[in-house]
Design a protein around this motif. Structure first.
Motif, PDB file in Angstrom:
ATOM      1  N   SER A  78       0.835  -1.205   0.000  1.00 15.71           N
ATOM      2  CA  SER A  78       0.000   0.000   0.000  1.00 15.71           C
ATOM      3  C   SER A  78       0.871   1.257   0.000  1.00 15.71           C
ATOM      4  O   SER A  78       0.521   2.249  -0.643  1.00 15.71           O
ATOM      5  N   THR A  79       2.010   1.220   0.668  1.00 15.96           N
ATOM      6  CA  THR A  79       2.918   2.362   0.676  1.00 15.96           C
ATOM      7  C   THR A  79       3.539   2.568  -0.701  1.00 15.96           C
ATOM      8  O   THR A  79       3.649   3.691  -1.177  1.00 15.96           O
ATOM      9  N   ARG A  81       2.214   1.638  -3.551  1.00 17.58           N
ATOM     10  CA  ARG A  81       1.127   2.148  -4.411  1.00 17.58           C
ATOM     11  C   ARG A  81       0.923   3.639  -4.194  1.00 17.58           C
ATOM     12  O   ARG A  81       0.774   4.405  -5.147  1.00 17.58           O
ATOM     13  N   ARG A  82       0.934   4.055  -2.930  1.00 16.88           N
ATOM     14  CA  ARG A  82       0.747   5.479  -2.615  1.00 16.88           C
ATOM     15  C   ARG A  82       1.861   6.320  -3.230  1.00 16.88           C
ATOM     16  O   ARG A  82       1.609   7.376  -3.825  1.00 16.88           O
ATOM     17  N   LYS A  83       3.101   5.849  -3.131  1.00 20.34           N
ATOM     18  CA  LYS A  83       4.231   6.594  -3.695  1.00 20.34           C
ATOM     19  C   LYS A  83       4.154   6.658  -5.217  1.00 20.34           C
ATOM     20  O   LYS A  83       4.406   7.711  -5.813  1.00 20.34           O
ATOM     21  N   ASN A  85       1.423   6.372  -7.105  1.00 17.68           N
ATOM     22  CA  ASN A  85       0.293   7.229  -7.474  1.00 17.68           C
ATOM     23  C   ASN A  85       0.634   8.699  -7.273  1.00 17.68           C
ATOM     24  O   ASN A  85       0.212   9.557  -8.047  1.00 17.68           O
ATOM     25  N   LYS A  86       1.409   9.006  -6.240  1.00 13.80           N
ATOM     26  CA  LYS A  86       1.824  10.389  -6.001  1.00 13.80           C
ATOM     27  C   LYS A  86       2.718  10.879  -7.137  1.00 13.80           C
ATOM     28  O   LYS A  86       2.596  12.017  -7.589  1.00 13.80           O
ATOM     29  N   SER A 141      -5.997  -3.174  -3.253  1.00  6.55           N
ATOM     30  CA  SER A 141      -6.133  -2.460  -1.987  1.00  6.55           C
ATOM     31  C   SER A 141      -5.621  -3.352  -0.862  1.00  6.55           C
ATOM     32  O   SER A 141      -5.377  -4.540  -1.057  1.00  6.55           O
TER      33      SER A 141
END
Length: 180
Positions: A78-79, A81-83, A85-86, A141
């Motif tokens: 999840s981390t 993915r967040r990076k 996507n950012k 997710s």
């Protein structure tokens, strides 16, 4: 009948909405879409980042610590993915180019990383994550949703090399996981 209709229309605005006052930046009277955007400021590089950038010609050339031939992943899916996507949503460019971050450009860079660094043990015949597998990974997710995807591993490697290139610090949770 006419009075009842007039009573209903009392709340209807007869005049158009007043025009907004022009700001200092917009004195030409042009609409908001036609105003030139403020230039994006490049982040200041730290001394450590400047040294790394001098030492390596490209951020992909940065060598990461390996354990048994693989870079250990200290971030969960999840981390990562967040990076990723950012990176896609920010308006920054890929270091060393004028190209923007897109899903396809990320997949190409991950494939290039795999060619340079060698395939991961369980995926020796793969050519790296495609844009499609990266998109599937980004749609997952949960903490480890998509953790078995090559997009997770190569996305982590990509983000880690970018962090070092830009002189970013390690997060507290990452430092805790390194201690384990």
């Amino acid at each position: 009948m006419g009075k009842a209709l007039a009573a209903k229309n009392d709340n209807v605005r007869a005049d158009p909405y007043p025009k907004k006052k022009l700001t200092k930046r917009d004195t030409s009277g042009a609409d908001k879409e036609n105003i030139d955007a403020k230039p994006i400021k490049q982040p200041k590089t730290s001394r450590a980042a400047a040294e790394i950038q001098k030492q390596y010609g490209d951020f992909l050339d940065i060598e990461l610590e390996e354990v048994l031939g693989e870079v250990p992943c200290y971030d969960d899916a999840s981390t990562v993915r967040r990076k990723l996507n950012k990176l896609r949503t920010d308006k920054g460019n890929i270091p060393g180019t004028k190209k923007k971050w897109t899903q396809a450009s990320m997949a190409r860079l991950m494939q290039e990383l795999e060619e340079r660094d060698g395939a991961v043990e369980y995926k020796k015949n793969s050519v790296g994550p495609s844009a499609r597998t990266l998109g599937t990974f980004l749609k997952k997710s949960g903490k480890m949703g998509g953790g078995d995807s090559p997009s997770y591993y190569w996305g982590y490697v990509l983000c880690e090399k970018l962090r070092m290139w830009e002189g970013g610090k390690k997060t507290k949770t990452r430092e805790e996981k390194e201690m384990e």
